[in-house]
Design an enzyme around this catalytic site. Structure first.
Site, PDB file in Angstrom:
ATOM      1  CG  ASP A   1      57.149  88.220  38.169  1.00  0.00           C
ATOM      2  OD1 ASP A   1      57.889  87.504  38.851  1.00  0.00           O
ATOM      3  OD2 ASP A   1      56.026  87.854  37.763  1.00  0.00           O
TER       4      ASP A   1
ATOM      5  CE1 TYR B   1      53.988  90.679  39.559  1.00  0.00           C
ATOM      6  CE2 TYR B   1      54.086  89.806  41.781  1.00  0.00           C
ATOM      7  CZ  TYR B   1      54.185  89.623  40.422  1.00  0.00           C
ATOM      8  OH  TYR B   1      54.470  88.393  39.930  1.00  0.00           O
TER       9      TYR B   1
ATOM     10  CE  LYS C   1      54.098  98.565  25.063  1.00  0.00           C
ATOM     11  NZ  LYS C   1      54.608  97.751  23.975  1.00  0.00           N
TER      12      LYS C   1
ATOM     13  CG  ASP D   1      57.195  95.816  23.097  1.00  0.00           C
ATOM     14  OD1 ASP D   1      57.954  96.698  23.517  1.00  0.00           O
ATOM     15  OD2 ASP D   1      56.176  96.066  22.428  1.00  0.00           O
TER      16      ASP D   1
END
Ligand code: NAI
Length: 371
Positions: free
Chosen positions: A257, A129, A196, A233
């Site tokens: 987000d 972002y 991640k 995830d």
């Protein structure tokens, strides 16, 4: 009424689409709380663009810099080249590095869960972002591809576009500290780092490592706070099946987000999801949702998200009593289930028949506060 008696001047940006009507509804409720707020109204977004050709006039930034606290409705970002998201611009200009999004169940919404209480901290200035992007076919892509190839780091196809993902020690330390300080101050039990790191070792891996280092610094002073971590995830699955396992979350920008919208869905959707953007010097409160242009001007939209954002603002201003009374009144009106906006009506009863308008809903909450 037990308020501090202090007059607080706050910059108010009603925003676009449904912004002006939900803002009016919010003002009705805050006026009923007795908190003495002097709203300094500033226009940004479409309204301002039509008047002055500027999406974000300097006067808006000056007003926020002077008042230190702002509340805003949603802003439409016109689609097309050259328009950078106003929300991203505001967060960067004011260095509002910490985005706080609580997702708390209200009894009677008809949402899938009744016992969710999650507060998500999203890093607001870095990651994909950050806005460092190179268009397909540009000189930037060509030169970066050359450097990457020279370093033996991989191949970037000729026809690729590129977005860079910077995550720094500085940016990570301050968001993790904000999450830990919040957990300590609010009697929370656990902070979960979302990442991640198994795949993106030098960005998410850094985020995880630095968050753990910060957590270790709190081990002496706040041993009651458990810190764990989840790969994003797996965390998403777990949030949907067992949201009660989560308490405070801390995420890099992009995952924050996405995961915050998931959390909003657990408790009843965007109509009731508030947010705050906080930096060292300024605080900007806003609903998570956008300007919902198809509902604009119809007095139908749900103003709960901006009201709850105003509750966060009242707490920030030290007006705890007024904040609690507004929060309680919203909870009571939703639980009672008689005066509800169309989205709450549909979620609870499966029909929008008998739905109340934005302002009727606000009036019912205001009556509950004063009465
Ligand atoms: P959106 O959040 O405006 O609307 C998506 C859908 O959510 C709407 O069709 C409506 O069904 C529902 N919804 C949203 N808020 C609601 C409310 N208060 N009451 C009842 N239902 C509600 O998202 P969309 O359509 O993707 O974006 C529209 C515009 O808003 C775009 O220009 C976008 O850039 C902007 N936007 C601005 C944000 C901000 O100012 N913070 C955040 C997200 C989008």
């Amino acid at each position: 009424m037990a308020t501090t008696g202090i007059t607080h001047t706050v910059t108010l940006i009603p925003g676009d689409g449904i912004g002006p009507e939900i803002t009016r509804a919010m003002q009705t409720v805050i006026a009923a709380s007795g908190a003495d707020i002097n709203w300094e109204i500033q226009q940004a977004g479409e309204a301002s663009f039509e008047m002055s050709g500027e999406l974000l006039p300097q006067a808006v930034l000056d007003s926020i810099r002077s008042n230190k606290v702002a509340l805003k409705g949603p802003l439409t970002t016109p689609v097309g080249h050259g328009f950078r998201s106003l929300n991203v611009t505001l967060r960067k200009e004011l260095d509002l590095f910490s985005c706080i999004r609580p997702s708390q169940s209200f009894h009677g919404t008809g949402a899938r869960y009744e016992d969710v209480d999650i507060v998500l901290f999203r890093e607001n200035t870095e990651d994909l972002y950050a806005g460092i992007e190179f268009e397909q076919g540009s000189e930037g892509v060509r030169r970066i591809a050359e450097v990457v190839a020279d370093l033996g780091a991989g191949d970037i196809r000729d026809d690729a576009g590129l977005s860079l993902k910077p995550i720094s020690v500085f940016g990570t330390r301050r968001i993790m500290k904000a999450a830990m300080d919040y957990a300590v101050a609010n009697g929370r039990k656990k902070v979960t780092i979302i990442h991640k790191a198994n795949i993106m070792k030098h960005t998410d891996g850094l985020f995880l490592r630095v968050c753990r280092e910060v957590a270790a610094e709190y081990a002496q002073s706040a041993p009651e706070i458990e810190v764990d971590d989840w790969i994003v995830d797996a965390a998403c699955t777990r949030l949907v099946t067992n949201p009660e396992l989560f308490d405070v979350l801390v995420c890099p920008n992009l995952f924050g987000d996405i995961v915050s919208d998931l959390c909003a869905g657990l408790v009843g959707g965007l109509g009731i999801a508030p947010g705050a953007n906080i930096g060292d010097d300024f605080a900007l409160f806003e609903p998570v949702h956008g300007s919902a242009p198809s509902y604009a001007g119809q007095n139908l939209a749900n103003p709960t998200a901006i009201m709850l954002s105003a509750v966060m603002m009242l707490r920030h201003l030290g007006e705890q009593n007024a904040a609690e009374r507004v929060h309680k009144a919203i909870a009571e009106v939703i639980a009672e289930g008689k005066v509800l906006t169309y989205d709450l009506m549909r979620m609870r009863y499966g029909t929008t028949d008998g739905a109340s308008s934005t302002q009727e809903y606000a009036d019912a909450i205001a009556e509950r506060i004063v009465g």
